[in-house]
Design an enzyme around this catalytic site. Sequence first.
Site, PDB file in Angstrom:
ATOM      1  N   LYS A 239       0.663  -1.074  -0.078  1.00 32.66           N
ATOM      2  CA  LYS A 239       0.128  -0.027  -0.080  1.00 32.66           C
ATOM      3  C   LYS A 239       0.928   1.102  -0.320  1.00 32.66           C
ATOM      4  CE  LYS A 239      -1.549   2.215   3.531  1.00 32.66           C
ATOM      5  NZ  LYS A 239      -2.146   2.541   4.504  1.00 32.66           N
ATOM      6  N   ASP A 257      -6.483   0.975   1.330  1.00 32.75           N
ATOM      7  CA  ASP A 257      -6.376   1.564   2.385  1.00 32.75           C
ATOM      8  C   ASP A 257      -7.712   0.927   3.179  1.00 32.75           C
ATOM      9  OD1 ASP A 257      -8.231   3.246   1.583  1.00 32.75           O
ATOM     10  OD2 ASP A 257      -7.194   5.002   2.536  1.00 32.75           O
TER      11      ASP A 257
END
Length: 371
Positions: A239, A257
Amino acid sequence: MRKAAAPAKRAAAPAKKAASSAKKAAAPANRAASPGKKAASTGKKAAAPARKAAAPAKKAGSVGRTAAKKSATPAKKVAPIKKAPSPRKQLVAPMKATAAVKAAPAEAVVKPAGGESRTALVRRARRINRELAEVYPYAHPELDFENPFQLVVATVLSAQTTDLRVNQTTPALFARYPTPEDLAAADPEEVEEILRPTGFFRAKTKSVIGLSKAIAEDFGGEVPGRLEDLVKLPGVGRKTAFVVLGNAFGRPGITVDTHFQRLVRRWRWTAETDPDKIEAAIGALFPKSDWTDLSHHVIWHGRRICHARKPACGACPIAALCPAYGEGETDPEKAEKLLKYEKGGLPGQRLNPPQAYLDAGGRPAPPLGAG
């Protein structure tokens, strides 16, 4: 008179006896006739085997006629060849094969209610992204940064806290440690004190000092621009790597997220819960060039309108495309009160947002301690 009738009765008695004797005399004749009846019955029983013997002959004749009919109609023998399964019919898989196909691909998506096809899902997902692009034309990463090093540190610090809190904390950090070499040589206790407002400050201090050392020693003080290099840095996962690649190097990536995960499942783009599998499933729905902007659109919508606990369904611009419409407040007036940041007239998360955001009516966030 009674005396005169008695001799008459006595005279009639011999006549009755004579009639009874006649019946007894007829009985032997009846018995003599019964053998004839038995003989007739025996004749019928004797005829039964003959009829039974004739039955196989009839069956044989029937079989013969059936065989003759079959031999006389050769078209029926050709029929199975004409009715052989075509390639199209062979494509219909049995139940076991169908189950295996459904479970095989890791990027498989869940079908929305109503049996939405894969093609319909792709079209709906891309239309949602186009609609959100019109609603948030100024969408951008909501972390303040001036170079890749600041972005990678800020992204690591954003775990388990808000971008607003990170943006209020990093100005002091970067003012004191502007380069990877500076942060690599920092006193951990001093860094911890600066990072305390972000939460988990001890673990985050260890991560940012560790990644700064790796950047300084392994990459010549420059943040690497490849995914395989970024994920080797302490505290940097996929991420964080995609945030850096997409926003500092212009290389497409999907940022999975908490907001992104929640919305793509709410929209039934996928049923996966693992971030890597979500990334693969959503990446298959969009061209690679859309990945970075898609991430911004979804995350912005999750922060402003499609909240976790109280989504503002009545103020949602994509309500008609959302299979989860109705989970939140549907009354327009009540829904507007749930809006956050610029959609609700509130400050954004960045202290120094892009000019396009300010031109659209967005307000910068207040600095730390401003109240």
